[in-house]
Write an enzyme that holds these catalytic residues in place. Structure first.
Site, PDB file in Angstrom:
ATOM      1  N   TYR A   1      -3.783   2.258  16.006  1.00  0.00           N
ATOM      2  CA  TYR A   1      -2.558   2.279  16.809  1.00  0.00           C
ATOM      3  C   TYR A   1      -2.825   2.165  18.305  1.00  0.00           C
ATOM      4  CZ  TYR A   1      -0.247   3.499  12.496  1.00  0.00           C
ATOM      5  OH  TYR A   1       0.222   3.454  11.212  1.00  0.00           O
TER       6      TYR A   1
ATOM      7  N   ARG B   1       0.856  -1.193   0.000  1.00  0.00           N
ATOM      8  CA  ARG B   1       0.000   0.000   0.000  1.00  0.00           C
ATOM      9  C   ARG B   1       0.893   1.244   0.000  1.00  0.00           C
ATOM     10  NH1 ARG B   1      -2.405   2.999   4.702  1.00  0.00           N
ATOM     11  NH2 ARG B   1      -3.799   4.447   3.692  1.00  0.00           N
TER      12      ARG B   1
ATOM     13  N   GLU C   1      -3.351   0.007   8.288  1.00  0.00           N
ATOM     14  CA  GLU C   1      -2.139   0.429   9.011  1.00  0.00           C
ATOM     15  C   GLU C   1      -2.211  -0.084  10.430  1.00  0.00           C
ATOM     16  OE1 GLU C   1      -1.080   4.592   9.157  1.00  0.00           O
ATOM     17  OE2 GLU C   1      -1.526   4.825   7.017  1.00  0.00           O
TER      18      GLU C   1
ATOM     19  N   ASN D   1      -7.173   1.956  10.152  1.00  0.00           N
ATOM     20  CA  ASN D   1      -5.821   2.179  10.671  1.00  0.00           C
ATOM     21  C   ASN D   1      -5.934   2.255  12.173  1.00  0.00           C
ATOM     22  OD1 ASN D   1      -5.295   2.507   7.961  1.00  0.00           O
ATOM     23  ND2 ASN D   1      -4.583   4.617   8.109  1.00  0.00           N
TER      24      ASN D   1
ATOM     25  N   HIS E   1      -2.664  10.982   0.764  1.00  0.00           N
ATOM     26  CA  HIS E   1      -2.135  10.769   2.114  1.00  0.00           C
ATOM     27  C   HIS E   1      -1.548  12.109   2.563  1.00  0.00           C
ATOM     28  CE1 HIS E   1      -0.589   7.447   4.980  1.00  0.00           C
ATOM     29  NE2 HIS E   1      -0.295   8.602   5.546  1.00  0.00           N
TER      30      HIS E   1
ATOM     31  N   GLU F   1      -6.965   8.529   6.344  1.00  0.00           N
ATOM     32  CA  GLU F   1      -7.216   9.212   7.614  1.00  0.00           C
ATOM     33  C   GLU F   1      -7.654  10.665   7.448  1.00  0.00           C
ATOM     34  OE1 GLU F   1      -3.978   8.689  10.356  1.00  0.00           O
ATOM     35  OE2 GLU F   1      -4.044   6.518  10.224  1.00  0.00           O
TER      36      GLU F   1
HETATM   37  C1  FCB Z   1      -0.816   7.319  10.711  1.00  0.00           C
HETATM   38  C2  FCB Z   1      -0.427   7.847   9.343  1.00  0.00           C
HETATM   39  C3  FCB Z   1       0.914   7.332   8.867  1.00  0.00           C
HETATM   40  C4  FCB Z   1       1.923   7.272   9.976  1.00  0.00           C
HETATM   41  C5  FCB Z   1       1.366   6.531  11.157  1.00  0.00           C
HETATM   42  C6  FCB Z   1       2.328   6.366  12.300  1.00  0.00           C
HETATM   43  O1  FCB Z   1      -1.697   8.206  11.326  1.00  0.00           O
HETATM   44  O2  FCB Z   1      -1.398   7.506   8.390  1.00  0.00           O
HETATM   45  O3  FCB Z   1       1.335   8.141   7.803  1.00  0.00           O
HETATM   46  O4  FCB Z   1       2.334   8.538  10.312  1.00  0.00           O
HETATM   47  O5  FCB Z   1       0.221   7.184  11.631  1.00  0.00           O
END
Ligand code: FCB
Length: 488
Positions: A308, A87, A388, A306, A131, A176
Site C-alpha cells: 500500500y 482471492r 493486495e 501486499n 486472514h 500478513e
Molecule cells: C491489509 C489487509 C486487508 C485490508 C487492507 C486495506 O493490510 O490485509 O484486510 O484491511 O490492508
C-alpha cells in the site's frame, strides 16, 4: 513530459504477460456476516469488535456485506468485471469452530458452493486459510504466543485441504502475519488487542511455524496439485538519508518488519541482527526449537506481496519524525499508546512526501516496483503475485446512483504501471489482486473507509460498481493498461 493527445505514445499500451491473473481480494470477517450461522462460533475479531472503544463507531462484522448469503450476486459481479481469479479467505471458526476436532460440514459447504460457482464462472479460486480471525477459544488458550496454536493451524489446514483441495487453484496459508503478530499483540489496534512486545515476537514465530505446519499438511493432502503461497505485507523500508545512523534505523525496521518472516520462510532461518535487536524482549533459544526453521522453510510456489505505501524511517536526531509510540498514536491502522516495532524503540517514522489516500498512507508506486524487483532478485525461481493493492478514498454515491472515483483509478493505474515495469525488469509477477472487490469492514476503521471497486450501500446491501470497477474490467479484458493515464 506532456504528450500531445495524438502522439503515438499517448495510445501505447503496457501489456501484461499471457495468463496474468486479474483478481480481486477479500477476507472472511470483512465481508461474510452471518456470524452465528451454520455452527460458526466467535473469532477474536467478533470479540474485539464487540468490545467498546476498539472499532470506529462500534462497527462489527455481524452483517458486513452479507456475502455469506449474497455470494451468487457477488460472483456474477466478478464475472462482469472480467476477473480471472478471486482471492478470499476461509473462516477458521466456520470450518472448525473451537479450533480443534472434526470439521463442521455446514461451514465447509459454504466454501464448496462458493468455489463451485467461481469455477462455473471461469474464475480461479485462491483461498487464504488465515486472514486474522483466530477462533476465540484458541485465543482463550493463549493464542498465537502459544506454540500449540501453530499445531492447531496445521490440523485446520488439513481439514480445509481435504474438503476443497480439488477446487482451489492457489492456497495461501497466512495473510500478513506481521499485522497478526505486531498489531494484534504489540500495538493492540487489532484483535485480540494485547500490547506486549514479547507476546508479539512469540506470535510471529508461531505464525511462521503454523505456516510450516500448514504447508506440510497441504502437500500431504494434495501431493500433485498444491500451489502454495503466503501473503506478506513486506515493508518497503527507506532511510531518510544515506547517513549510517538512518541506515541503521532502516535495518532495524526491516529486520522486525520483513526479515522476521522472509528469513525463516525463504532464507534458512531468523537473522542474527533480529535476534540481537530483540534479545532483551524474548529468549530466542527457548522460542525456536530444533527443526522449526526447517519446517518453516519448506518450499512454497508463490510469494504473495501486499503493498500500500512505503515506510520512511530515521535515527532519533531528526526532530521532525515520530517515535514508534508517537507514530503508533497516528497509525492508520488505529491509534495506540504502544509501538508495533519491538527492538526499534529509537527509530523515528516519517510521512513520505507526496499525496496520501484517505488512510493517510503516502501514494508511492515506486515502493511496489522496488519490492517486486528486490523479491525477484532475492528469490530466483519463486513466482510472485501482488495479492493486495488498492486505496481508500471518500467515495460519494451521486443522485444518479453512480460513484466516480478518478483518484482510485489513478492509484491503480500508477501501481499497475509499476508492476509492468518490474516485469519488464525481470520480476516473475504472475498476477495482481485489487484490494478490494467490495467496500467492507475495514478492521479498526469499521465501515468508514471504502477500498472497494464496487460500492456497497450498507443500508440496502446494494452493490454499485464504481468507475474504477469499469476501468479495472477493461484492464482485465485487454490484459493491458494505457502507457499514459488520462487523468480526465
Ligand atoms: C491489509 C489487509 C486487508 C485490508 C487492507 C486495506 O493490510 O490485509 O484486510 O484491511 O490492508
Amino acid at each position: 513530459m506532456t504528450l500531445a493527445p495524438n502522439s503515438p505514445d499517448a495510445t501505447a499500451q503496457l501489456r501484461f504477460p499471457t495468463g496474468f491473473h486479474w483478481g480481486a481480494a477479500t477476507a472472511a470477517y470483512q465481508i461474510e456476516g452471518a456470524v452465528r450461522e451454520d455452527g460458526r462460533t466467535p473469532s477474536i475479531w467478533d470479540t474485539f469488535s464487540h468490545t467498546p472503544g476498539k472499532v470506529h463507531a462500534g462497527d462489527t462484522g455481524d452483517v458486513a456485506t452479507d456475502h455469506y448469503h449474497r455470494y451468487p450476486e457477488d460472483i456474477a459481479l466478478m464475472a462482469e468485471l472480467g476477473l480471472t481469479a478471486y482471492r478470499f479467505s476461509i473462516s477458521w471458526s466456520r470450518v472448525q469452530p473451537t479450533g480443534r476436532g472434526p470439521a463442521v460440514e455446514r461451514g465447509l459447504d459454504f466454501y464448496r458452493r462458493l468455489t463451485d460457482q467461481l469455477l462455473e464462472a471461469g474464475i480461479q479460486p485462491f483461498a487464504t486459510l488465515y486472514h486474522w480471525d483466530l477462533p476465540q477459544e484458541l485465543e482463550d488458550r493463549g493464542g498465537w504466543p502459544e506454540r500449540d496454536t501453530a499445531e492447531r493451524f496445521g490440523e485446520y489446514a488439513a481439514l480445509a485441504a481435504e474438503a476443497l483441495g480439488d477446487r482451489v487453484a492457489v492456497w495461501t496459508t497466512l495473510n500478513e502475519p506481521w499485522c497478526s503478530a505486531f498489531l494484534g499483540y504489540g500495538s493492540g489496534v487489532h484483535a485480540p488487542g494485547r500490547t506486549n512486545p514479547r507476546d508479539a515476537l512469540r506470535a510471529a514465530h508461531h505464525l511462521n511455524l503454523g505456516h510450516g505446519r500448514a504447508v506440510a499438511a497441504l502437500r500431504a493432502a494434495l501431493p500433485d496439485s498444491a500451489q502454495l503461497a503466503i501473503s506478506l505485507n513486506l515493508h518497503q523500508v527507506r532511510a531518510l538519508s544515506a547517513e549510517p545512523a538512518d541506515r541503521e534505523a532502516a535495518r532495524r525496521v526491516d529486520a522486525v518488519g520483513n526479515r522476521i518472516f522472509t528469513g525463516p520462510l525463504l532464507h534458512g532461518g531468523y537473522p542474527d541482527d533480529l535476534r540481537r535487536d530483540t534479545a532483551h524482549l524474548v529468549d530466542w533459544a527457548e522460542l525456536v526449537r530444533p527443526g522449526d526453521e526447517q519446517a518453516i522453510g519448506a518450499p512454497i510456489d508463490v510469494l504473495g506481496i501486499n503493498y500500500y505505501t512505503p515506510t520512511l524511517v530515521s535515527a532519533p536526531q531528526h526532530e521532525a519524525g515520530l517515535s514508534p509510540t508517537e507514530a503508533a498514536r497516528h497509525d492508520a491502522h488505529g491509534a495506540s499508546e504502544h509501538s508495533p516495532w519491538p527492538g526499534s524503540e529509537s527509530v523515528l517514522f516519517h510521512l513520505p512526501p507526496g499525496g496520501t489516500t484517505e488512510m493517510g498512507w503516502a501514494i508511492d508506486p515506486s515502493g511496489l516496483y522496488d519490492l517486486l524487483t528486490e523479491a525477484g532478485r532475492a528469490n530466483p525461481g519463486l513466482a510472485l503475485m501482488v495479492t493486495e493493492n488498492g486505496a481508500a478514498f471518500p467515495d460519494v454515491l451521486t443522485a444518479e446512483g453512480a460513484v466516480h472515483d478518478p483518484e482510485r483509478i489513478a492509484y491503480l493505474h500508477s501501481h499497475l504501471a509499476a508492476v509492468h515495469r518490474a516485469v519488464a525488469d525481470g520480476a516473475d509477477v504472475r498476477g495482481y489482486f485489487l484490494w478490494s472487490l467490495l467496500d467492507n469492514f475495514e478492521w479498526a476503521h469499521g465501515y468508514a473507509k471504502r477500498f472497494g471497486a464496487v460500492y456497497v450501500d450498507y443500508a440496502t446491501q446494494r452493490r454499485i460498481p464504481k468507475s474504477s470497477a469499469h476501468w479495472y474490467a477493461r484492464t482485465a479484458r485487454h490484459n493491458a493498461i494505457d502507457a499514459v493515464h488520462d487523468q480526465g
